[in-house]
Design an enzyme around this catalytic site. Structure first.
Site, PDB file in Angstrom:
ATOM      1  N   HIS A 149      -3.585  -5.529   1.016  1.00 10.65           N
ATOM      2  CA  HIS A 149      -2.916  -5.752   2.296  1.00 10.65           C
ATOM      3  C   HIS A 149      -2.875  -7.236   2.659  1.00 10.65           C
ATOM      4  O   HIS A 149      -3.806  -7.732   3.297  1.00 10.65           O
ATOM      5  CB  HIS A 149      -3.668  -5.008   3.409  1.00 10.65           C
ATOM      6  N   GLU A 174      -1.176  -8.581   5.011  1.00 11.65           N
ATOM      7  CA  GLU A 174      -1.096  -8.742   6.475  1.00 11.65           C
ATOM      8  C   GLU A 174      -2.470  -8.662   7.130  1.00 11.65           C
ATOM      9  O   GLU A 174      -2.618  -8.985   8.303  1.00 11.65           O
ATOM     10  CB  GLU A 174      -0.144  -7.696   7.075  1.00 11.65           C
ATOM     11  N   CYS A 222       0.841  -1.210   0.000  1.00  9.82           N
ATOM     12  CA  CYS A 222       0.000   0.000   0.000  1.00  9.82           C
ATOM     13  C   CYS A 222       0.875   1.260   0.000  1.00  9.82           C
ATOM     14  O   CYS A 222       1.484   1.568  -1.002  1.00  9.82           O
ATOM     15  CB  CYS A 222      -0.967  -0.035   1.178  1.00  9.82           C
TER      16      CYS A 222
END
Lengths: 102, 221
Positions: free
Chosen positions: B201, B203, B94
């Protein structure tokens, strides 16, 4: 350290003796390139048209004012150009213009 | 031996003022038993002691000037650029992707979404070319990951897009374009394929309760 401070003070005194602090103010005008989709400019244009303002196009950009410590305008422009090309402007999508403000 | 070395040297997670996804990235690595260390942007550091580098998401410097532009010129980034040129793996997620584009490690740039809106949703992604440094062949070809950004529209000139296509530098594409990215690009790599960046994302998709575990493979490569 003391030497550096001494130099600054000397420059200041020199500038005062010359009738003022030597400084050139340069404006950096940044606009998106024509071939890049300018979504903000388009949104502003739509709002202006909705308010019945007759405009053909609107481009949205940035204006950055730099006070540069030099009395030489040419030198100030060169320094501003270096700053624009390295940090202020992304040459892939933006173009810039420099102008001496004072 | 090489694998052993990779396991013992920590992963560096870089933090800028305004970074917010650092803790999530740290947890994703820790859950897979990888040592991690956070690095503060303002100081130079020795990149030799780290196996790889991750630039997490967030809003470094409040996205002032251009997203990622100011972070790209920070001292720690200079060290990461040098490490990247030596072939060390670097991942930008990002805002990290935006920073990598601003440093010139990755080509192109990320512009404001064509909708002018912040998008926050799960997207379907299609793997174009696996990145050997991040997930490699372990990664599934069709996955779902969350996105959350306002400046994620990938832009590069025609020649650059063609080069990315020809050299197999496109990592991920959206199956449905959420932001106006050219060629539906969601993530790219450099020519050497050790530096990669993506807008989604991973994560945020490492536990079942998050809605999926497709992101785990990114951190276990």
């Amino acid at each position: 350290m003391g030497k550096r401070v001494g130099k600054t003070v000397n420059n200041f005194l020199l500038a005062r003796a010359n009738g003022g602090i030597s400084m050139v103010i340069v404006g950096v005008k940044i606009l998106p390139k024509k071939e890049v989709l300018d979504v903000q400019g388009r949104a502003i244009a739509e709002t202006l048209k909705r308010r019945k303002h007759l405009i053909e196009e609107c481009q949205y950009g940035k204006f950055i004012k730099l006070k540069i410590n030099t009395a030489n305008k040419e030198e100030a422009l060169n320094k501003a150009r270096e700053m624009a090309e390295s940090v202020l402007c992304n040459s892939l999508v933006e173009s810039y213009e420099l102008e001496i403000l004072s | 031996m090489k694998l052993f070395a990779l396991k013992t040297k920590p992963v560096a997670v870089l933090c800028f003022p305004g970074t917010q996804c650092d803790e999530d990235v740290v947890k994703a690595f820790k859950n897979l038993n990888y040592p991690v260390k956070k690095i503060w942007y303002a100081d130079h550091f020795s990149s030799e002691g780290f196996s790889s580098f991750v630039l997490p998401g967030g809003f470094s410097y409040g996205d002032y000037l251009r997203a990622g532009a100011l972070a790209a010129h920070s001292p720690a980034m200079q060290d990461i650029c040098e490490a990247a040129k030596k072939g060390k793996p670097v991942l930008g997620i990002c805002n990290g992707f935006q920073i990598l584009c601003e440093t010139g490690l990755l080509e192109g740039t990320l512009q404001i979404n064509n909708t002018l809106r912040f998008v926050d949703q799960w997207v379907k992604l299609q793997l174009c070319h696996p990145c050997p440094s991040w997930g490699g062949e372990q990664i599934q070809k069709d996955i779902c990951l969350p996105i959350a950004h306002k400046e994620g529209r990938f832009y590069a000139d025609k020649e650059c897009i063609k080069k990315l296509e020809d050299q197999g530098q496109i990592w991920w594409k959206y199956t449905e374009n959420p932001n106006g990215s050219l060629e539906n690009i969601a993530g790219i790599m450099n020519e050497e394929k050790n530096v990669a960046g993506l807008m989604p994302h991973p994560e945020r998709a490492v536990e079942e309760w998050m809605g999926g575990i497709a992101g785990r493979a990114f951190f276990s490569g």
